[in-house]
Design a protein around this motif. Structure first.
Motif, PDB file in Angstrom:
ATOM      1  N   PRO A 152      40.073  46.411  37.163  1.00  0.00           N
ATOM      2  CA  PRO A 152      39.886  45.489  38.301  1.00  0.00           C
ATOM      3  C   PRO A 152      41.199  44.906  38.815  1.00  0.00           C
ATOM      4  O   PRO A 152      41.391  44.770  40.032  1.00  0.00           O
ATOM      5  CB  PRO A 152      38.979  44.395  37.713  1.00  0.00           C
ATOM      6  CG  PRO A 152      38.250  45.075  36.603  1.00  0.00           C
ATOM      7  CD  PRO A 152      39.226  46.030  36.014  1.00  0.00           C
ATOM      8  N   LEU A 153      42.113  44.568  37.883  1.00  0.00           N
ATOM      9  CA  LEU A 153      43.407  44.053  38.313  1.00  0.00           C
ATOM     10  C   LEU A 153      44.197  45.128  39.053  1.00  0.00           C
ATOM     11  O   LEU A 153      44.829  44.846  40.090  1.00  0.00           O
ATOM     12  CB  LEU A 153      44.199  43.562  37.096  1.00  0.00           C
ATOM     13  CG  LEU A 153      45.581  42.958  37.373  1.00  0.00           C
ATOM     14  CD1 LEU A 153      45.463  41.729  38.270  1.00  0.00           C
ATOM     15  CD2 LEU A 153      46.287  42.605  36.071  1.00  0.00           C
ATOM     16  N   TYR A 154      44.144  46.349  38.545  1.00  0.00           N
ATOM     17  CA  TYR A 154      44.825  47.466  39.224  1.00  0.00           C
ATOM     18  C   TYR A 154      44.259  47.673  40.623  1.00  0.00           C
ATOM     19  O   TYR A 154      45.004  47.874  41.582  1.00  0.00           O
ATOM     20  CB  TYR A 154      44.653  48.744  38.391  1.00  0.00           C
ATOM     21  CG  TYR A 154      45.014  50.011  39.135  1.00  0.00           C
ATOM     22  CD1 TYR A 154      46.347  50.414  39.267  1.00  0.00           C
ATOM     23  CD2 TYR A 154      44.018  50.807  39.725  1.00  0.00           C
ATOM     24  CE1 TYR A 154      46.677  51.561  39.965  1.00  0.00           C
ATOM     25  CE2 TYR A 154      44.346  51.955  40.423  1.00  0.00           C
ATOM     26  CZ  TYR A 154      45.671  52.336  40.535  1.00  0.00           C
ATOM     27  OH  TYR A 154      45.993  53.472  41.227  1.00  0.00           O
ATOM     28  N   TRP A 155      42.931  47.593  40.764  1.00  0.00           N
ATOM     29  CA  TRP A 155      42.295  47.814  42.058  1.00  0.00           C
ATOM     30  C   TRP A 155      42.683  46.725  43.055  1.00  0.00           C
ATOM     31  O   TRP A 155      42.891  46.991  44.232  1.00  0.00           O
ATOM     32  CB  TRP A 155      40.783  47.872  41.866  1.00  0.00           C
ATOM     33  CG  TRP A 155      40.048  48.288  43.102  1.00  0.00           C
ATOM     34  CD1 TRP A 155      39.282  47.500  43.912  1.00  0.00           C
ATOM     35  CD2 TRP A 155      40.022  49.595  43.666  1.00  0.00           C
ATOM     36  NE1 TRP A 155      38.774  48.229  44.948  1.00  0.00           N
ATOM     37  CE2 TRP A 155      39.208  49.525  44.826  1.00  0.00           C
ATOM     38  CE3 TRP A 155      40.587  50.813  43.304  1.00  0.00           C
ATOM     39  CZ2 TRP A 155      38.963  50.638  45.625  1.00  0.00           C
ATOM     40  CZ3 TRP A 155      40.339  51.915  44.098  1.00  0.00           C
ATOM     41  CH2 TRP A 155      39.540  51.819  45.244  1.00  0.00           C
ATOM     42  N   ILE A 156      42.779  45.484  42.580  1.00  0.00           N
ATOM     43  CA  ILE A 156      43.160  44.383  43.466  1.00  0.00           C
ATOM     44  C   ILE A 156      44.609  44.537  43.926  1.00  0.00           C
ATOM     45  O   ILE A 156      44.923  44.384  45.108  1.00  0.00           O
ATOM     46  CB  ILE A 156      42.956  43.030  42.757  1.00  0.00           C
ATOM     47  CG1 ILE A 156      41.460  42.752  42.598  1.00  0.00           C
ATOM     48  CG2 ILE A 156      43.608  41.897  43.546  1.00  0.00           C
ATOM     49  CD1 ILE A 156      41.169  41.534  41.765  1.00  0.00           C
ATOM     50  N   VAL A 157      45.499  44.848  42.979  1.00  0.00           N
ATOM     51  CA  VAL A 157      46.917  44.965  43.327  1.00  0.00           C
ATOM     52  C   VAL A 157      47.146  46.126  44.282  1.00  0.00           C
ATOM     53  O   VAL A 157      47.836  45.985  45.301  1.00  0.00           O
ATOM     54  CB  VAL A 157      47.773  45.131  42.048  1.00  0.00           C
ATOM     55  CG1 VAL A 157      49.231  45.410  42.416  1.00  0.00           C
ATOM     56  CG2 VAL A 157      47.693  43.883  41.187  1.00  0.00           C
ATOM     57  N   THR A 158      46.582  47.290  43.991  1.00  0.00           N
ATOM     58  CA  THR A 158      46.771  48.433  44.885  1.00  0.00           C
ATOM     59  C   THR A 158      46.065  48.208  46.223  1.00  0.00           C
ATOM     60  O   THR A 158      46.558  48.631  47.270  1.00  0.00           O
ATOM     61  CB  THR A 158      46.239  49.724  44.237  1.00  0.00           C
ATOM     62  OG1 THR A 158      44.863  49.545  43.856  1.00  0.00           O
ATOM     63  CG2 THR A 158      47.066  50.080  43.006  1.00  0.00           C
ATOM     64  N   VAL A 197      44.121  27.901  32.802  1.00  0.00           N
ATOM     65  CA  VAL A 197      43.169  28.834  33.416  1.00  0.00           C
ATOM     66  C   VAL A 197      41.957  28.079  33.954  1.00  0.00           C
ATOM     67  O   VAL A 197      41.465  28.360  35.055  1.00  0.00           O
ATOM     68  CB  VAL A 197      42.735  29.903  32.398  1.00  0.00           C
ATOM     69  CG1 VAL A 197      41.631  30.784  32.973  1.00  0.00           C
ATOM     70  CG2 VAL A 197      43.926  30.766  31.992  1.00  0.00           C
ATOM     71  N   ASN A 198      41.465  27.099  33.181  1.00  0.00           N
ATOM     72  CA  ASN A 198      40.296  26.331  33.615  1.00  0.00           C
ATOM     73  C   ASN A 198      40.586  25.559  34.904  1.00  0.00           C
ATOM     74  O   ASN A 198      39.774  25.544  35.837  1.00  0.00           O
ATOM     75  CB  ASN A 198      39.880  25.363  32.506  1.00  0.00           C
ATOM     76  CG  ASN A 198      38.703  24.492  32.907  1.00  0.00           C
ATOM     77  OD1 ASN A 198      37.582  24.949  33.072  1.00  0.00           O
ATOM     78  ND2 ASN A 198      38.953  23.195  33.075  1.00  0.00           N
ATOM     79  N   VAL A 213      49.733  25.594  41.460  1.00  0.00           N
ATOM     80  CA  VAL A 213      50.649  25.526  40.315  1.00  0.00           C
ATOM     81  C   VAL A 213      50.849  24.077  39.879  1.00  0.00           C
ATOM     82  O   VAL A 213      50.825  23.763  38.678  1.00  0.00           O
ATOM     83  CB  VAL A 213      52.005  26.181  40.670  1.00  0.00           C
ATOM     84  CG1 VAL A 213      53.034  25.905  39.582  1.00  0.00           C
ATOM     85  CG2 VAL A 213      51.831  27.674  40.871  1.00  0.00           C
ATOM     86  N   PHE A 214      51.031  23.174  40.841  1.00  0.00           N
ATOM     87  CA  PHE A 214      51.240  21.764  40.508  1.00  0.00           C
ATOM     88  C   PHE A 214      50.025  21.181  39.793  1.00  0.00           C
ATOM     89  O   PHE A 214      50.157  20.508  38.757  1.00  0.00           O
ATOM     90  CB  PHE A 214      51.530  20.970  41.779  1.00  0.00           C
ATOM     91  CG  PHE A 214      51.676  19.492  41.550  1.00  0.00           C
ATOM     92  CD1 PHE A 214      52.832  18.969  40.981  1.00  0.00           C
ATOM     93  CD2 PHE A 214      50.655  18.616  41.899  1.00  0.00           C
ATOM     94  CE1 PHE A 214      52.964  17.608  40.755  1.00  0.00           C
ATOM     95  CE2 PHE A 214      50.771  17.255  41.687  1.00  0.00           C
ATOM     96  CZ  PHE A 214      51.933  16.747  41.114  1.00  0.00           C
ATOM     97  N   VAL A 245      49.190  36.052  39.625  1.00  0.00           N
ATOM     98  CA  VAL A 245      50.532  36.110  39.029  1.00  0.00           C
ATOM     99  C   VAL A 245      50.797  34.928  38.074  1.00  0.00           C
ATOM    100  O   VAL A 245      51.239  35.137  36.937  1.00  0.00           O
ATOM    101  CB  VAL A 245      51.611  36.182  40.126  1.00  0.00           C
ATOM    102  CG1 VAL A 245      53.006  35.991  39.535  1.00  0.00           C
ATOM    103  CG2 VAL A 245      51.531  37.523  40.846  1.00  0.00           C
ATOM    104  N   PRO A 246      50.558  33.667  38.474  1.00  0.00           N
ATOM    105  CA  PRO A 246      50.829  32.562  37.543  1.00  0.00           C
ATOM    106  C   PRO A 246      49.982  32.618  36.276  1.00  0.00           C
ATOM    107  O   PRO A 246      50.451  32.258  35.193  1.00  0.00           O
ATOM    108  CB  PRO A 246      50.497  31.311  38.371  1.00  0.00           C
ATOM    109  CG  PRO A 246      50.645  31.742  39.786  1.00  0.00           C
ATOM    110  CD  PRO A 246      50.173  33.159  39.804  1.00  0.00           C
ATOM    111  N   ILE A 247      48.722  33.061  36.392  1.00  0.00           N
ATOM    112  CA  ILE A 247      47.856  33.163  35.217  1.00  0.00           C
ATOM    113  C   ILE A 247      48.443  34.149  34.210  1.00  0.00           C
ATOM    114  O   ILE A 247      48.516  33.870  33.003  1.00  0.00           O
ATOM    115  CB  ILE A 247      46.440  33.598  35.629  1.00  0.00           C
ATOM    116  CG1 ILE A 247      45.773  32.525  36.475  1.00  0.00           C
ATOM    117  CG2 ILE A 247      45.596  33.905  34.404  1.00  0.00           C
ATOM    118  CD1 ILE A 247      45.406  31.284  35.725  1.00  0.00           C
ATOM    119  N   VAL A 248      48.860  35.301  34.699  1.00  0.00           N
ATOM    120  CA  VAL A 248      49.453  36.316  33.818  1.00  0.00           C
ATOM    121  C   VAL A 248      50.746  35.790  33.200  1.00  0.00           C
ATOM    122  O   VAL A 248      51.006  35.979  32.000  1.00  0.00           O
ATOM    123  CB  VAL A 248      49.711  37.619  34.603  1.00  0.00           C
ATOM    124  CG1 VAL A 248      50.439  38.637  33.739  1.00  0.00           C
ATOM    125  CG2 VAL A 248      48.398  38.198  35.123  1.00  0.00           C
TER     126      VAL A 248
END
Length: 274
Positions: free
Chosen positions: A26-32, A202-203, A74-75, A250-253
């Motif tokens: 799913p992550l690959y599909w979103i990025v591509t 994450v929450n 992020v903040f 990106v920030p989660i990863v």
């Protein structure tokens, strides 16, 4: 016996590879997909890899205030993580190692609060935030997260493993409560703090319901709300939405990679100390 062991090893590796593919795809599909044109995202059969990669979706995304959305997310997540880890560590240590009247009752309240749906307390939270002038600000999302019952519960369980003799030795040496906590307690429960940091970040990042209720103006919304606003009533630009989802992932990863060591230690310690 040796053949059975090898067969089991091959089966285990095959199962792990399939699970890894199921989670990564799913992550690959979103990025591509974020690099595909609208026609390519909806065509059949699907393009497994962009035939004509384009950055048009990101250009269009940043014509919206996507940078501001990202900063708000992020903040909020970072401040909620810092404050939650600090307060939960202090509360968990006090409930685990301090003997005072009502300690068990207070801990029972925290446990019961874990089963309380967020929707039940949302109306009082909105009224409180409006009364103190924080409604429609990032702090309206941050402060309700700081008192997360799960964080107190988690840190209390980790603090139970602290050797009482070590704390007594610190008191004999003349260390005060804050110094004991900072120099003795915190380094020992650091794996728990790392695990809690990931959970809290994450929450808070994914708490769409809280953000939807507390944030209204375009200057205060987050990536999650911004992506939702990209969807129109009669048409959806999937490439644009995938670009927004990629930006939000990106920030989660990054946080998981940074705290992965402590998260793994925390899970391992919890399993062993069960």
């Amino acid at each position: 016996m040796e053949k059975n062991k090898k067969a089991y090893t091959v089966f285990a590796w095959a199962a792990l590879c399939l699970l890894a593919f199921a989670f990564i795809f799913p992550l690959y599909w979103i990025v591509t997909g974020s690099f595909k044109l609208q026609t390519a995202t909806v065509q059949l059969p699907p393009q497994w890899f962009p035939a004509e990669p384009t950055a048009a979706n990101y250009v269009k995304l940043f014509k919206n205030p996507a940078g501001l959305w990202l900063w708000n997310s992020v903040f909020q997540a970072a401040m909620a993580t810092l404050l939650t880890c600090f307060t939960a560590s202090l509360a968990g240590y006090a409930l685990a190692k301090k003997r005072f009247t009502g300690a068990k009752f207070i801990f029972a309240i925290f446990v019961c609060a874990m089963a309380l749906p967020k929707q039940v307390v949302m109306v009082p939270l909105v009224r409180i935030m409006a009364a103190i002038g924080l409604y429609n600000t990032s702090w309206a999302v941050i402060f309700p997260t700081v008192g997360w019952p799960f964080g107190v519960f988690l840190m209390k369980q980790f603090s139970e493993t602290l050797p009482s003799e070590l704390l007594e030795a610190a008191r004999i040496d003349g260390a005060g409560e804050l110094r004991t906590f900072w120099d003795i307690v915190l380094p020992i429960v650091k794996p728990g703090v790392g695990a809690l940091a990931i959970f809290t970040f994450v929450n808070t990042w994914n708490d769409y319901f809280m953000q939807l209720i507390m944030l209204k103006s375009s200057d205060s919304i987050t990536v999650s709300l911004g992506i939702a606003r990209l969807q129109s009533e009669f048409a959806t630009n999937y490439g644009l939405m995938m670009a927004g989802a990629t930006l939000g992932a990106v920030p989660i990863v990054a946080v998981f990679i940074c705290f992965q060591k402590y998260f793994t230690q925390g899970i391992t310690m919890g399993a062993v100390k069960g």
